[in-house]
Enzyme design. Structure first.
Site, PDB file in Angstrom:
ATOM      1  N   CYS A 125     -23.589  -8.853  59.760  1.00 15.61           N
ATOM      2  CA  CYS A 125     -23.704 -10.108  59.024  1.00 15.61           C
ATOM      3  C   CYS A 125     -24.858 -10.919  59.587  1.00 15.61           C
ATOM      4  O   CYS A 125     -24.810 -11.364  60.744  1.00 15.61           O
ATOM      5  CB  CYS A 125     -22.400 -10.909  59.116  1.00 15.61           C
ATOM      6  N   LYS A 132     -19.605  -6.618  61.646  1.00 13.51           N
ATOM      7  CA  LYS A 132     -18.367  -6.918  60.924  1.00 13.51           C
ATOM      8  C   LYS A 132     -17.291  -5.879  61.229  1.00 13.51           C
ATOM      9  O   LYS A 132     -17.536  -4.683  61.097  1.00 13.51           O
ATOM     10  CB  LYS A 132     -18.632  -6.976  59.427  1.00 13.51           C
ATOM     11  N   CYS A 145     -17.329 -15.099  58.461  1.00 15.75           N
ATOM     12  CA  CYS A 145     -16.790 -13.776  58.168  1.00 15.75           C
ATOM     13  C   CYS A 145     -15.268 -13.841  58.270  1.00 15.75           C
ATOM     14  O   CYS A 145     -14.731 -14.410  59.223  1.00 15.75           O
ATOM     15  CB  CYS A 145     -17.343 -12.747  59.145  1.00 15.75           C
ATOM     16  N   CYS A 153     -10.018 -17.742  46.825  1.00 17.74           N
ATOM     17  CA  CYS A 153      -9.239 -18.225  45.680  1.00 17.74           C
ATOM     18  C   CYS A 153      -9.425 -19.728  45.510  1.00 17.74           C
ATOM     19  O   CYS A 153      -9.031 -20.507  46.383  1.00 17.74           O
ATOM     20  CB  CYS A 153      -7.758 -17.897  45.870  1.00 17.74           C
TER      21      CYS A 153
END
Length: 374
Positions: A125, A132, A145, A153
């Site tokens: 990343c 990661k 991350c 959401c």
């Protein structure tokens, strides 16, 4: 001054869906308990039964929703972060040397990483300057991350991942049961009001709208809850269902599947008494995961990592058709803008309700990844 005002405005906008859902729940409580049970239902026995069943469902639903909203996401441990001098050196090197630097750091740090890019390099990343962990992805909305990221959401203003996935599934499940219960118990009063046989005051309209809203949300939730039950049974995240994780043996969308029961246990834990209670009971640390037998021998540790078979093309997963690429995004420049798969906001593509709106551009930012159509 201007950036501060902009951040406050953006934060307010992000909380708007949460405020909307909360307002709907508060109004539904008033409409069901006051307008229907106390002012419409004439039978005391019926009223008591309705209220005794309603309140436990409401508590579990709201509890699950609150845990999904306020539980912090799982963050990457410090040992995965590159020291500043290595990160600076990485930015100056060519792609081949970048791969060697990352492999050497991962090996020397004994990082339990099995997933990699198509070229065989560890997934890196650029934003966080870390390697990661398996199933981890960068969320541009959260700015970090996230361990075992599923999606961001907007309805909970939080990332659904390792620490929150159980709560999210329970929120969907209890929300669906709550809506079905309200719809069924208000059905006969809805029919009576609709036909004009009972009442003429404002309480009539509360019950009418209560039934309509409950049915509408139930229809929205049933497909979403069913989809996440399927993902739980397969031990697969939403991201992994659209882009298979890559192991030493190649891409495998079932790479983390341990069988339906074991997949369920990994998320809900072994304590059966807590399976359906909104408390964290997941197995593992969110960093390393057991793999299916097909990948266990070849991907048991980072030290086994080699070059992925060049002829293998990553699976789009779950029968979703995407344009074929001869070069994988993750291998097209380790630190290039195109490296980030569904993680950064540099590609003008997004997924809404699980369907790419601009397939010709490939895979877009997860800041738009929202299949939650509540």
């Amino acid at each position: 001054m201007a950036p501060s005002i902009l951040r406050i405005c953006c934060s307010a906008v992000r909380w708007t869906p949460v405020v909307f859902i909360s307002a709907i729940v508060v109004w539904s409580y008033y409409a069901y308990v006051v307008q229907m049970c106390f002012l419409t239902v004439e039978s005391i026995a019926e009223r008591v039964i309705y209220l005794l069943l309603y309140h436990p469902l409401l508590v579990l639903f709201v509890w699950s929703y609150a845990k999904t909203i306020f539980t912090p996401v799982g963050v990457v441990p410090k040992k995965f972060f590159l020291p500043d001098h290595i990160a600076d050196r990485l930015m100056r090197e060519n792609e081949t040397e970048q791969k060697n630097i990352l492999i050497e750091f991962a090996r020397n740090s004994n990082l339990p990483v099995q997933n990699r890019t198509h070229s065989g390099a560890p997934r890196y990343c650029e934003k966080c300057k870390c390697i990661k962990p398996d199933r981890c992805h960068h969320c541009s909305m959260c700015g970090t991350c996230v361990l075992k990221m599923d999606h961001h959401c907007p309805w909970v203003n939080n990332c659904v991942g390792f620490t929150t996935y159980k709560f999210f599934v329970m929120f969907l499940g209890y929300g669906l049961v709550y809506c079905i219960y309200v719809a069924l118990t208000s059905l006969k009063y809805f029919i009576s009001f609709w036909s004009g046989g009972v009442g003429s005051n404002m309480g009539k309209f509360h019950v009418l709208f209560l039934f309509f809203v409950a049915v509408m949300f139930a229809i929205s939730l049933v497909s979403l809850f069913g989809y996440h039950c399927y993902l739980t049974a397969k031990n697969r995240s939403t991201l992994e269902s659209f882009r298979s994780p890559i192991f030493q043996s190649g891409p495998d969308k079932n790479g983390f599947s341990l069988g339906k029961f074991n997949n369920f246990i990994e998320i809900f834990g072994e304590n059966k008494k807590l399976w359906f209670i909104p408390v964290f009971t997941g197995e593992g640390d969110g960093v390393s995961f057991q793999t299916s037998p097909a990948n266990a021998s070849s991907s048991s540790s980072y030290q086994t990592m080699g070059t992925t078979t060049p002829s293998t093309i990553p699976s789009a997963g779950d029968g979703v058709t995407f344009p074929t690429r001869t070069v994988d995004l993750d291998s097209d420049g380790l630190l290039a803008d195109r490296q980030r798969w569904m993680e950064e906001g540099d590609l003008d593509t997004h997924i809404n309700n699980g369907t790419p709106t601009n397939p010709s551009n490939g895979y877009g930012s997860n800041r738009y990844l929202s299949h939650d159509s509540l």
